[in-house]
Design an enzyme around this catalytic site. Sequence first.
Site, mmCIF file in Angstrom:
data_model
loop_
_atom_site.group_PDB
_atom_site.id
_atom_site.type_symbol
_atom_site.label_atom_id
_atom_site.label_comp_id
_atom_site.label_asym_id
_atom_site.label_seq_id
_atom_site.Cartn_x
_atom_site.Cartn_y
_atom_site.Cartn_z
ATOM 1 N N LYS A 1 46.300 43.720 12.300
ATOM 2 C CA LYS A 1 46.014 44.927 11.524
ATOM 3 C C LYS A 1 45.962 44.602 10.030
ATOM 4 O O LYS A 1 45.107 45.081 9.301
ATOM 5 C CB LYS A 1 47.063 46.017 11.825
ATOM 6 C CG LYS A 1 46.863 46.634 13.216
ATOM 7 C CD LYS A 1 48.005 47.519 13.693
ATOM 8 C CE LYS A 1 47.782 47.870 15.163
ATOM 9 N NZ LYS A 1 48.785 48.728 15.760
ATOM 10 N N GLN B 1 54.597 50.604 14.695
ATOM 11 C CA GLN B 1 54.187 49.847 15.882
ATOM 12 C C GLN B 1 55.120 50.147 17.057
ATOM 13 O O GLN B 1 56.339 50.089 16.928
ATOM 14 C CB GLN B 1 54.173 48.342 15.565
ATOM 15 C CG GLN B 1 53.603 47.470 16.661
ATOM 16 C CD GLN B 1 52.115 47.707 16.919
ATOM 17 O OE1 GLN B 1 51.373 48.118 16.030
ATOM 18 N NE2 GLN B 1 51.669 47.455 18.128
ATOM 19 N N ASP C 1 47.214 56.629 13.511
ATOM 20 C CA ASP C 1 47.253 56.282 14.942
ATOM 21 C C ASP C 1 46.810 57.467 15.805
ATOM 22 O O ASP C 1 46.486 57.293 16.982
ATOM 23 C CB ASP C 1 48.699 55.934 15.358
ATOM 24 C CG ASP C 1 48.911 54.445 15.547
ATOM 25 O OD1 ASP C 1 47.937 53.735 15.827
ATOM 26 O OD2 ASP C 1 50.077 54.009 15.422
#
Length: 291
Positions: A52, A96, A119
Site C-alpha cells: 500500500k 489493517q 477501506d
Amino acid sequence: MQLIDGKATSKVIKEEIRTEVNKLVAAGHRPPHLAAILVGHDGGSETYVAYKIKDCEEVGFRSSLVRFEDDVEEDVLLGKITDLNDDKELDGFIVQLPLPGHINEQKVIEAIDPAKDVDGFHPVNVGRTVIGLPSYISATPYGIIELLRRYKIETSGKHCVVVGRSNIVGRPMSILMSQKSINATVTVAHSRTKNLEELCASADILIAALGAPGFIKGHMVKEGAVVIDVGTTRVPSSETKSGFRLKGDVVFEEVAPKCSFITPVPGGVGPMTRVSLLSNTLLAAKRNIGD
Ligand code: GUN
C-alpha cells in the site's frame, strides 16, 4: 477464452491517478495523503501494508505508517484513530485487519470517520453503498466492478453467483452486482447453501470469494461463463523466494477452457484491490478540496 488482466488494468488506472495528482499539485494543493495503522507483525499484513505504501509512492501520494505492537491496548488504538480523524493533513486511513483477539474489530471500524474510511468498511459507507449513494466502496468489490466495466462484460440480466458472504468481499459484491447500473440477478452462496455445485454451474458470472484454494472445479462452471477468482490464499512453495505463493479459489487449468473471461491468480483481482484503495484516497482528497 479471454484472460482478464488485472495487472495491466491496474497499471492503466495508476497512470490515470498519477495524472489527477499532478493536476491537483499544479493547482496548488498538497498531494493526497493515506495513512495505514499496522498492529503486530503478521507476515501477510506486513506485506499488504508495504504494498500500500509502495503504491502511494508510485502515484505521487503521501503515505504514513503508524505501527503498534500486538499487545497495544484497545483504548490506545482508538485514541490514535481519533487523532487521525482530526488530522487535516490526512485524507484517508486504514487499519489493517485482522487485529489481535483482545481488540474489538467492529469497534475499531466504527471509530473511523466515515469520510476518511477509504477501506469502505464503516457501516455508514456500507449502508450508503446498499442504497446507491456516493460512498467509499471496499477495495476488492470496487476493483472487480472496474474490471467488468473496462472489459465491457455484459452484466444486465445475467445470473451472478457470489460464493462467500464476507463483509469485505462477498456481501458488498452481491449488492453492487444487483444495482441499477449493473442489473445482474444475484445469488449469494455460502457454507450452508444446498446444491452448491449445481448453483455454480448455473452462473453466467461466477465470483468465487470463499478463501478455499481450488474449491471451484471444471464441472462447477457453465460453458461461456465469466469467472472472477477472488481467492488469494498463501500456500507454502519451494519455488519462490518468499517461501509461499498465492492460490486462487478456482482450479484454473480445468475452468479456464470453459470460460468466456477469467481472472488469473496472481495478476487478476489482487492488483485491482490495491489500486482501488488509491482511487478511494484520491476521491477523499478531492472531496476535501471540494472539487
Ligand atoms: N485485511 C485484508 N484485506 C484488507 C483490506 O482490504 N483492508 C484492511 N484494512 N485490512 C485488510
